[in-house]
Design a protein around this motif. Structure first.
Motif, PDB file in Angstrom:
ATOM      1  N   TYR A 160       0.828  -1.205   0.000  1.00 30.31           N
ATOM      2  CA  TYR A 160       0.000   0.000   0.000  1.00 30.31           C
ATOM      3  C   TYR A 160       0.866   1.261   0.000  1.00 30.31           C
ATOM      4  O   TYR A 160       0.530   2.252   0.632  1.00 30.31           O
ATOM      5  N   GLU A 161       1.977   1.204  -0.699  1.00 33.58           N
ATOM      6  CA  GLU A 161       2.903   2.329  -0.665  1.00 33.58           C
ATOM      7  C   GLU A 161       2.254   3.635  -1.120  1.00 33.58           C
ATOM      8  O   GLU A 161       2.532   4.700  -0.574  1.00 33.58           O
ATOM      9  N   SER A 162       1.374   3.564  -2.095  1.00 34.08           N
ATOM     10  CA  SER A 162       0.759   4.787  -2.622  1.00 34.08           C
ATOM     11  C   SER A 162      -0.309   5.356  -1.699  1.00 34.08           C
ATOM     12  O   SER A 162      -0.702   6.515  -1.837  1.00 34.08           O
ATOM     13  N   THR A 196       3.942  13.433  -1.306  1.00 33.20           N
ATOM     14  CA  THR A 196       5.191  14.184  -1.207  1.00 33.20           C
ATOM     15  C   THR A 196       5.035  15.429  -0.361  1.00 33.20           C
ATOM     16  O   THR A 196       5.983  16.171  -0.158  1.00 33.20           O
ATOM     17  N   SER A 223       7.096   5.236  -5.120  1.00 31.65           N
ATOM     18  CA  SER A 223       6.289   5.692  -6.247  1.00 31.65           C
ATOM     19  C   SER A 223       4.835   5.858  -5.851  1.00 31.65           C
ATOM     20  O   SER A 223       4.225   4.950  -5.291  1.00 31.65           O
ATOM     21  N   GLY A 224       4.292   7.033  -6.114  1.00 33.61           N
ATOM     22  CA  GLY A 224       2.890   7.290  -5.819  1.00 33.61           C
ATOM     23  C   GLY A 224       2.626   7.743  -4.405  1.00 33.61           C
ATOM     24  O   GLY A 224       1.506   8.083  -4.066  1.00 33.61           O
ATOM     25  N   ALA A 225       3.648   7.738  -3.539  1.00 32.72           N
ATOM     26  CA  ALA A 225       3.440   8.140  -2.141  1.00 32.72           C
ATOM     27  C   ALA A 225       3.300   9.648  -2.036  1.00 32.72           C
ATOM     28  O   ALA A 225       3.794  10.392  -2.883  1.00 32.72           O
ATOM     29  N   THR A 232      -2.113  -2.128  -3.542  1.00 33.96           N
ATOM     30  CA  THR A 232      -1.822  -1.297  -4.708  1.00 33.96           C
ATOM     31  C   THR A 232      -0.478  -1.643  -5.341  1.00 33.96           C
ATOM     32  O   THR A 232      -0.121  -1.085  -6.377  1.00 33.96           O
ATOM     33  N   ASP A 233       0.299  -2.528  -4.711  1.00 42.54           N
ATOM     34  CA  ASP A 233       1.587  -2.931  -5.273  1.00 42.54           C
ATOM     35  C   ASP A 233       1.916  -4.336  -4.797  1.00 42.54           C
ATOM     36  O   ASP A 233       1.184  -4.922  -3.991  1.00 42.54           O
TER      37      ASP A 233
END
Length: 325
Positions: free
Chosen positions: A125-127, A143, A139-141, A175-176
């Motif tokens: 669930y990094e994003s 900023t 990626s997608g986190a 999500t990943d």
């Protein structure tokens, strides 16, 4: 909440026998949800160490149930070392799972743990994660990590991307394909299980914690753990002194995310060990060398607690209590 109770007289008779044992029961198990004294005596020398002078009745206390949270992924990594290549303070997590009525250990139970990394990011669930640091985010986190003092406790439902997925218990689809800091292992004949991981970081709205589930009555196969039911869903917590010490160590020290303290957290019920507060052992002036965390988890193996609709959430009547998981 669904419960499948065994014969009442059988459990009551078992309870009476243990209570009659008196001092023997005290010597074997400390306060409910607390440390099993003989099993973990060398790990209880930290600030939160609990003595063994409580009454025999105390071992029947159930460990608090909590929300599953949105980021659970069902037992797809059968392993004890869940670190992968994540940087952080080494953490050895030693658990003992017991029947909260009989105080007997639960053997061959499947124990899941999962938590965020040193900067508050969850694998899978990094994003959606709301942690962050000075380095390049996944990626997608997000900023734009929050800065300055918060204006107050959140009210109403959180944004859809915040931990909790809108309710604090609704599951989000991954999500990943990352699966670091997640794992499942079985308890031995004494109800013990040990994991190797890192000290978790923090993210917006929550204190530092580790999620857990205990599954019983299933079968261990070559493919993993199948069947059975979830008898406990909870979270483990860390004393503020240790968290503050970790915040001085890289990569934790690079975090730009506002931290929620243990007393501010809306999921932890402030009940100490019974609520999931870990016993910690580490070098006070050098936590970077590593931490040993221990706790005994008291569960009702006949009950079903999947953490989605029957979890105890302190302050549940207030919308803010579901702001994160």
């Amino acid at each position: 909440m669904t419960e499948h109770q065994g014969p009442a007289h059988k459990r009551n008779m078992t309870r009476r026998r243990v209570v009659i044992a008196g001092g023997a029961a005290v010597a074997a198990v400390a306060v409910g949800g607390g440390i099993a004294v003989n099993a973990f005596a060398d790990e209880t020398t930290g600030a939160n160490a609990t003595g063994s002078t409580e009454s025999a009745e105390s071992c029947y206390k159930l460990t608090s149930e909590t929300t599953e949270g949105p980021y659970y992924i069902d037992a797809d990594k059968i392993r004890q070392d869940i670190t992968e290549d994540k940087d952080g303070i080494p953490l050895t997590l030693r658990l003992k799972v017991i029947d909260s009525e009989t105080c007997k250990p639960l053997k061959n139970a499947a124990v899941d743990i999962w938590h965020c990394d040193a900067l508050g990011i969850y694998s899978g669930y990094e994003s959606l994660s709301t942690g962050g640091g000075a380095g390049t985010p996944p990626s997608g986190a997000p900023t734009d990590a929050p800065s300055g003092d918060p204006s107050g406790m959140p009210t109403g439902e959180p944004p859809s991307g915040a931990p909790g997925g809108g309710t604090g218990g609704i599951h989000e689809e991954p999500t990943d394909d990352e699966r670091y800091l997640r794992g499942t292992w079985k308890t031995d004949n004494a109800g013990r299980v040990e994991f190797k991981t890192i000290f978790p970081g923090w993210y917006r709205g929550r204190c530092v914690h580790i999620h857990t589930k205990v599954h019983v009555d299933g079968e261990w196969t070559d493919a993993g753990y199948e069947g059975g039911h979830t008898c406990h869903t909870g979270q483990f917590y860390f004393e503020e002194e240790a968290v503050l010490a970790s915040a001085e160590v890289e990569p934790y020290s690079t975090s730009t995310t506002e931290r929620t303290t243990l007393t501010e957290d809306t999921i932890y019920d402030q009940s100490g060990t019974a609520g999931g507060l870990l016993k910690l052992k580490y070098r006070k002036n050098d936590i970077a060398k590593g931490v040993i965390a221990t706790i005994t988890v008291g569960v009702d193996p006949d009950a079903t607690h999947d953490g989605t609709d029957d979890a105890v959430q302190p302050g549940a009547s207030a919308p803010a209590s579901a702001s994160a998981s």
